[in-house]
Write an enzyme that holds these catalytic residues in place. Structure first.
Site, PDB file in Angstrom:
ATOM      1  N   THR A  17     -25.712  30.970  14.877  1.00  0.00           N
ATOM      2  CA  THR A  17     -24.838  32.028  14.374  1.00  0.00           C
ATOM      3  C   THR A  17     -24.554  33.085  15.437  1.00  0.00           C
ATOM      4  OG1 THR A  17     -25.879  31.666  12.225  1.00  0.00           O
ATOM      5  CG2 THR A  17     -24.487  33.592  12.419  1.00  0.00           C
ATOM      6  N   LYS A  22     -30.286  36.599   9.829  1.00  0.00           N
ATOM      7  CA  LYS A  22     -29.517  36.083  10.973  1.00  0.00           C
ATOM      8  C   LYS A  22     -28.065  36.534  10.921  1.00  0.00           C
ATOM      9  CE  LYS A  22     -27.151  32.616   8.813  1.00  0.00           C
ATOM     10  NZ  LYS A  22     -25.762  32.114   8.980  1.00  0.00           N
TER      11      LYS A  22
END
Length: 356
Positions: free
Chosen positions: A269, A212
């Site tokens: 994120t 991520k």
């Protein structure tokens, strides 16, 4: 423990059990400090160690980490320690929160400090990412360097340190080598505003945390170039597919990637400017170099190394990851961000159909 049972456990127990053994947090950056504060809030006696002696002296005096976590006061049951042996040598429980490139060194130092005590150590970490030189995940590195220590757990999920430090509602996942230690680590963190679920899928949780960060650079690149919300959600959706493909190739469980440590961490994120990785992508899209962007951000941006490590791991396993490939081209090969994102949006995102 089933996923449903773990979630019930997290929701029905609003505070941690009393009389937990003390715990040492290694790493006094933003996330290490936030976790130390959360552990202390949950009723644990906590020792926080950092390698920067001047920072630790400032923490002892001010009872606040103004450099990395401004505004969050250290609780009275949190001790700041700059002596490595006092912090780590006698600890029964240790939580490591350092960048991935420092994880091996900390494990080696911990092995020396613990000596024969290592076999009884309960060890956790909040470190995310593959080791760049070997392609090992943190739990693989721990097994390699500390084979005598059988209690491992990773703490991961959609979290920003400033919000945890401020006591805002948060949910994370603790995945461990055995259910008992995972449950104890989750209980040590749990308060009414901080829910900790448990999992047995260390591989999936660690891959989610590693991939991520690189994908968030891609989201920042796309947004910084003005490609809009439609492109961003396409990138996140297809990025989750790539993350899942790599995880399944490495033995992870598919359900992990639709949970907190997969989709949850990825969406957070990629979409919030508290993310250093997203801000790196925004800065690169504006024409800044990686060094200029890193200096402006002021802390380690894990996604830069992660882009290379994830790309190389995908190559080793013959896993198709076109988004990661384009991010790699930008941060490693120096390709112009506009060319990389346009190539991705015009050709790669649609390749293979909706489920490809």
């Amino acid at each position: 423990m089933s996923k449903a049972a773990s979630e019930r456990d997290g929701l029905e127990n609003g505070s941690s059990a009393a009389a937990q053994p003390p715990i040492t947090v290694i790493g006094a950056g933003s996330w290490g400090t936030a976790l130390a504060i959360q552990l202390a809030r949950a009723g644990n006696d906590v020792t926080l160690w950092g390698r920067d002696e001047s920072l630790m002296h400032q923490l002892q005096q001010d009872r606040c980490n103004e450099r990395y976590l401004p505004g969050s006061v250290l609780p009275e049951n949190l001790t700041v320690e700059s002596d490595w042996i006092r912090a780590a040598g006698t600890a029964d429980r240790v939580l490591i929160s350092v960048p991935s490139h420092a994880f091996r060194r900390v494990l080696e130092q911990l092995k020396t400090a613990q000596g024969e005590k290592l076999k009884d150590l309960e060890l956790a970490w909040a470190t995310k990412g593959f080791e760049l030189s070997t392609g090992l995940l943190p739990h693989q590195l721990a097994h390699q360097l500390l084979p005598e220590c059988g209690n491992y757990a990773v703490v991961s999920g959609p979290t920003f340190a400033l919000e945890v430090g401020a006591g805002l509602p948060t949910a994370i996942t603790v995945a461990g080598s055995n259910p008992g230690w995972s449950a104890r680590m989750a209980a040590a963190l749990r308060t009414r505003n901080f829910i900790a679920y448990t999992s047995e899928d260390m591989v999936g949780v660690e891959i989610g945390g590693a991939v991520k960060n690189a994908l968030a650079i891609g989201a920042g690149l796309s947004d910084g170039l003005g490609f809009g919300a439609n492109a961003r959600i396409a990138l996140i959706n297809r990025g989750l597919r790539e993350l899942s493909r790599l995880g399944l190739a490495m033995g992870a469980r598919a359900e992990t990637f639709v949970g907190l440590a997969g989709m949850g961490d990825l969406v957070l994120t990629c979409t919030d400017n508290q993310s250093r990785n997203r801000r790196m992508g925004l800065a690169l899209a504006s024409g800044k170099s990686i060094d200029e962007a890193a200096e402006e951000i002021g802390q380690v941006v894990e996604g830069v190394g992660a882009a290379r490590a994830v790309y190389e791991q995908a190559q080793r396993l013959d896993v198709r990851m076109p988004i990661i490939e384009q991010i790699y081209r930008v941060v490693v090969d120096g390709v112009d961000p506009k060319d990389a994102v346009e190539a991705l949006l015009s050709r790669e995102l649609g390749a293979g159909g909706e489920h490809g």
